[in-house]
Design a protein around this motif. Structure first.
Motif, PDB file in Angstrom:
ATOM      1  N   PHE A 103     133.409 -40.494  79.079  1.00  0.00           N
ATOM      2  CA  PHE A 103     132.579 -39.889  77.813  1.00  0.00           C
ATOM      3  C   PHE A 103     131.909 -41.099  76.919  1.00  0.00           C
ATOM      4  N   ALA A 104     132.604 -42.321  76.873  1.00  0.00           N
ATOM      5  CA  ALA A 104     131.744 -43.041  76.130  1.00  0.00           C
ATOM      6  C   ALA A 104     130.631 -43.620  76.925  1.00  0.00           C
ATOM      7  N   ALA A 105     130.721 -43.852  78.182  1.00  0.00           N
ATOM      8  CA  ALA A 105     129.623 -44.183  78.839  1.00  0.00           C
ATOM      9  C   ALA A 105     128.594 -43.343  78.779  1.00  0.00           C
ATOM     10  N   ALA A 106     128.923 -41.867  78.987  1.00  0.00           N
ATOM     11  CA  ALA A 106     128.069 -40.856  78.802  1.00  0.00           C
ATOM     12  C   ALA A 106     127.011 -40.969  77.549  1.00  0.00           C
ATOM     13  N   LEU A 107     127.852 -41.161  76.426  1.00  0.00           N
ATOM     14  CA  LEU A 107     127.073 -41.408  75.076  1.00  0.00           C
ATOM     15  C   LEU A 107     126.362 -42.503  75.074  1.00  0.00           C
ATOM     16  N   GLU A 108     126.760 -43.661  75.393  1.00  0.00           N
ATOM     17  CA  GLU A 108     125.815 -44.608  75.736  1.00  0.00           C
ATOM     18  C   GLU A 108     124.668 -44.615  76.381  1.00  0.00           C
ATOM     19  N   ALA A 109     124.798 -43.673  77.401  1.00  0.00           N
ATOM     20  CA  ALA A 109     123.580 -43.484  78.203  1.00  0.00           C
ATOM     21  C   ALA A 109     122.801 -42.266  77.634  1.00  0.00           C
ATOM     22  N   ASP A 110     122.960 -41.802  76.705  1.00  0.00           N
ATOM     23  CA  ASP A 110     122.351 -40.640  76.000  1.00  0.00           C
ATOM     24  C   ASP A 110     122.409 -39.448  77.075  1.00  0.00           C
ATOM     25  N   VAL A 111     123.509 -39.160  77.418  1.00  0.00           N
ATOM     26  CA  VAL A 111     123.897 -37.787  78.188  1.00  0.00           C
ATOM     27  C   VAL A 111     124.525 -36.814  77.445  1.00  0.00           C
ATOM     28  N   ALA A 112     124.103 -35.699  77.395  1.00  0.00           N
ATOM     29  CA  ALA A 112     124.382 -34.467  76.519  1.00  0.00           C
ATOM     30  C   ALA A 112     125.873 -34.030  77.462  1.00  0.00           C
ATOM     31  N   LEU A 113     126.727 -33.526  76.605  1.00  0.00           N
ATOM     32  CA  LEU A 113     128.035 -33.100  77.309  1.00  0.00           C
ATOM     33  C   LEU A 113     128.251 -31.554  77.253  1.00  0.00           C
ATOM     34  N   GLY A 114     128.805 -30.775  78.193  1.00  0.00           N
ATOM     35  CA  GLY A 114     129.409 -29.463  78.022  1.00  0.00           C
ATOM     36  C   GLY A 114     130.748 -29.575  77.562  1.00  0.00           C
ATOM     37  N   VAL A 115     131.114 -28.776  76.394  1.00  0.00           N
ATOM     38  CA  VAL A 115     132.495 -28.781  76.187  1.00  0.00           C
ATOM     39  C   VAL A 115     132.991 -27.109  76.292  1.00  0.00           C
ATOM     40  N   ALA A 145     120.817 -45.012  85.821  1.00  0.00           N
ATOM     41  CA  ALA A 145     120.839 -46.206  86.771  1.00  0.00           C
ATOM     42  C   ALA A 145     119.259 -46.200  87.309  1.00  0.00           C
ATOM     43  N   ALA A 146     118.831 -45.290  87.839  1.00  0.00           N
ATOM     44  CA  ALA A 146     117.491 -45.026  88.608  1.00  0.00           C
ATOM     45  C   ALA A 146     116.654 -45.149  87.447  1.00  0.00           C
ATOM     46  N   GLY A 147     116.560 -45.170  86.028  1.00  0.00           N
ATOM     47  CA  GLY A 147     115.709 -45.271  85.311  1.00  0.00           C
ATOM     48  C   GLY A 147     115.210 -43.927  84.781  1.00  0.00           C
ATOM     49  N   ILE A 148     115.654 -43.026  84.852  1.00  0.00           N
ATOM     50  CA  ILE A 148     115.425 -41.357  84.730  1.00  0.00           C
ATOM     51  C   ILE A 148     115.929 -41.431  83.241  1.00  0.00           C
ATOM     52  N   ALA A 149     115.068 -40.963  82.270  1.00  0.00           N
ATOM     53  CA  ALA A 149     115.444 -40.933  80.847  1.00  0.00           C
ATOM     54  C   ALA A 149     115.390 -39.673  80.249  1.00  0.00           C
ATOM     55  N   ALA A 150     114.909 -38.857  81.193  1.00  0.00           N
ATOM     56  CA  ALA A 150     114.802 -37.487  80.742  1.00  0.00           C
ATOM     57  C   ALA A 150     116.414 -36.860  79.974  1.00  0.00           C
ATOM     58  N   PRO A 151     116.345 -35.704  79.341  1.00  0.00           N
ATOM     59  CA  PRO A 151     117.355 -35.189  79.033  1.00  0.00           C
ATOM     60  C   PRO A 151     118.442 -34.519  80.192  1.00  0.00           C
ATOM     61  N   VAL A 152     119.591 -35.016  80.056  1.00  0.00           N
ATOM     62  CA  VAL A 152     120.482 -34.680  81.012  1.00  0.00           C
ATOM     63  C   VAL A 152     121.751 -34.117  80.401  1.00  0.00           C
ATOM     64  N   LEU A 153     122.378 -32.758  80.978  1.00  0.00           N
ATOM     65  CA  LEU A 153     123.680 -32.241  80.428  1.00  0.00           C
ATOM     66  C   LEU A 153     124.572 -32.405  81.620  1.00  0.00           C
ATOM     67  N   ALA A 154     125.769 -32.833  81.351  1.00  0.00           N
ATOM     68  CA  ALA A 154     126.870 -33.031  82.244  1.00  0.00           C
ATOM     69  C   ALA A 154     128.086 -31.980  81.832  1.00  0.00           C
ATOM     70  N   TRP A 155     128.593 -30.963  82.560  1.00  0.00           N
ATOM     71  CA  TRP A 155     129.563 -30.148  82.116  1.00  0.00           C
ATOM     72  C   TRP A 155     130.972 -30.135  82.571  1.00  0.00           C
ATOM     73  N   LEU A 156     131.104 -30.754  83.678  1.00  0.00           N
ATOM     74  CA  LEU A 156     132.521 -30.470  84.418  1.00  0.00           C
ATOM     75  C   LEU A 156     133.314 -31.779  84.098  1.00  0.00           C
ATOM     76  N   HIS A 157     134.430 -31.748  83.507  1.00  0.00           N
ATOM     77  CA  HIS A 157     135.011 -33.020  82.970  1.00  0.00           C
ATOM     78  C   HIS A 157     136.636 -32.976  83.455  1.00  0.00           C
ATOM     79  N   THR A 158     137.213 -34.114  83.460  1.00  0.00           N
ATOM     80  CA  THR A 158     138.597 -34.338  83.718  1.00  0.00           C
ATOM     81  C   THR A 158     139.164 -35.210  82.584  1.00  0.00           C
ATOM     82  N   ARG A 159     140.424 -35.682  82.574  1.00  0.00           N
ATOM     83  CA  ARG A 159     140.955 -36.550  81.712  1.00  0.00           C
ATOM     84  C   ARG A 159     140.323 -37.804  81.875  1.00  0.00           C
ATOM     85  N   ASP A 160     139.857 -38.220  83.017  1.00  0.00           N
ATOM     86  CA  ASP A 160     139.254 -39.511  83.343  1.00  0.00           C
ATOM     87  C   ASP A 160     137.855 -39.618  83.052  1.00  0.00           C
ATOM     88  N   THR A 161     137.263 -38.611  82.641  1.00  0.00           N
ATOM     89  CA  THR A 161     135.717 -38.604  82.720  1.00  0.00           C
ATOM     90  C   THR A 161     135.337 -39.681  81.390  1.00  0.00           C
TER      91      THR A 161
END
Length: 406
Positions: free
Chosen positions: A111-123, A93-109
């Protein structure tokens, strides 16, 4: 006949900004310096340098995620790491386009918003992989995933016995075009205790085995990352394709008894305010809740308008404080909004004199407050509450190469 030209009106001066009553000053020049110092230590067995992921989770360890993220990227960090998808979306949202990885999730994370924002996901499990794949189907975008393996820490991450099934399912989803298994990673438990090298070696062996399981399933990870700040500083054998650096970015040492300066790092945060009250008292004066401290003679007490609601640990009695450049001690319990320092019978300090709890100006390390509170420097800086404004400055130290800007 001469023509009289109109005199341009002088723009109104901007309103004066009142001084802040309290602040956590963050030197982005120090953050840039730390990125460069860390990069200089990174090497792999083949002589090439691994990539550097700058971990800016928890509001950049309390330093301000967006300004710190911009600073580390400008200084040469390759990627950003966060715990929660919400933190990644804040960066986007702040305009930072660099690759980002997020790795700690819950059932309510989200994920669709993350993919649309080009965020890599830890599994970390088959259930997470299926949830990410479902989000990929829904939004029509391939999910970039990094498989997290549990190599002994016991937190999130796939256990060795469950990894072959997870790897096989990841291979099937990759063939289907729903996921791209870019990375594999894990986290070290005792790298900050070099004397326990055997336990770190055991984790390194388990990590190599996990990478082998993925490769055997047909999804060889292109980016392997295991090293955290302590391993980045002392274990070049664990640097692999990328290292994840958190604490070191902020100029703090992960090792007990070793200063950040030993590693060429500069602390970035200073916690500052001014004296709110000064009072001369006699012997036997009770100080704060529980009267855990009473004066033993004539002295001067100074009131510091910061407390545990601001993130100052309640139990940090006797922690060092700089008042007007002089080092004194906190006395009595830290209250919600304030605490007291003993200035001594000959004190000359006045209301409004500068106070620094820790920071480069005073030379008091965050570790000193962490020790007084029975905790670690990681917690000390991340607990500074939003009630304390972050003031970002950008200064270069002598010898820096132009990255800092005053």
């Amino acid at each position: 006949m001469s023509e009289t030209l109109p005199v341009p009106s002088r723009p109104a001066a901007p309103p004066a900004v009142p001084p802040l009553e309290r602040r956590a000053r963050v030197d982005l020049g120090a953050v840039r310096h730390n990125v460069r110092a860390l990069r200089a230590r990174l090497t792999r067995a083949d002589g090439t340098a691994p990539r550097l992921m700058a971990v800016v989770k928890a509001d950049a360890y309390g330093h301000g995620a967006v300004p710190v993220a911009r600073a580390v990227l400008e200084a040469g960090a390759d990627r950003l790491g966060v715990a929660h998808v919400a933190e990644a979306l804040e960066l986007r949202a702040a305009g930072i386009a660099a690759p980002v990885l997020a790795w700690l999730h819950t059932r309510d994370t989200p994920f669709a918003a993350a993919l649309e924002a080009d965020v890599a996901l830890g599994v970390s499990s088959a259930a997470e992989l299926e949830a990410v794949a479902a989000a990929a189907r829904a939004v029509g975008r391939r999910a970039v995933v990094h498989v997290k393996t549990d190599t002994g820490l016991g937190r999130n991450g796939c256990l060795p016995e469950a990894l072959p099934a997870l790897a096989a399912r990841a291979a099937a989803l990759q063939a289907e075009g729903l996921v791209d298994v870019e990375g594999v990673f894990s986290h070290l438990a005792v790298a900050d205790e070099p004397e326990r090298a055997q336990e770190t070696d055991a984790q390194a062996g388990a990590f190599a085995a996990a990478a082998g399981v993925l490769a055997a399933a047909g999804v060889p990870a292109r980016v392997r990352h295991l090293a955290n700040t302590p391993a980045a500083l002392t274990r070049p054998d664990l640097h692999h394709d990328m290292v994840r650096v958190g604490l070191g970015l902020y100029g703090l040492s992960p090792f007990a008894g070793r200063s950040p300066e030993e590693f060429g790092l500069r602390p970035a945060m200073s916690l500052q305010t001014t004296l709110a009250q000064v009072k001369r008292v006699g012997p036997g004066q009770g100080v704060s809740y529980g009267f855990r401290f009473r004066t033993t003679g004539d002295t001067v007490l100074g009131l510091v308008p910061l407390g545990y609601a601001d993130g100052v640990p309640r139990v940090a009695e006797h922690a060092p404080v700089a008042v007007g450049g002089r080092h004194v001690r906190a006395v009595g319990r830290i209250a919600m909004d304030q605490f007291l320092v003993d200035l001594g019978p000959d004190a000359r300090e006045e209301v409004g004199d500068p106070v620094e709890l820790f920071g480069p100006d005073s030379g008091i390390p965050a570790d000193a407050w962490a020790e007084a509170a029975g905790t670690i420097n990681y917690e000390l800086v991340t607990r500074i509450s939003p009630r304390v404004p972050r003031v970002h400055v950008d200064a270069a130290a002598p010898g820096d190469t132009g990255e800092g800007r005053a």
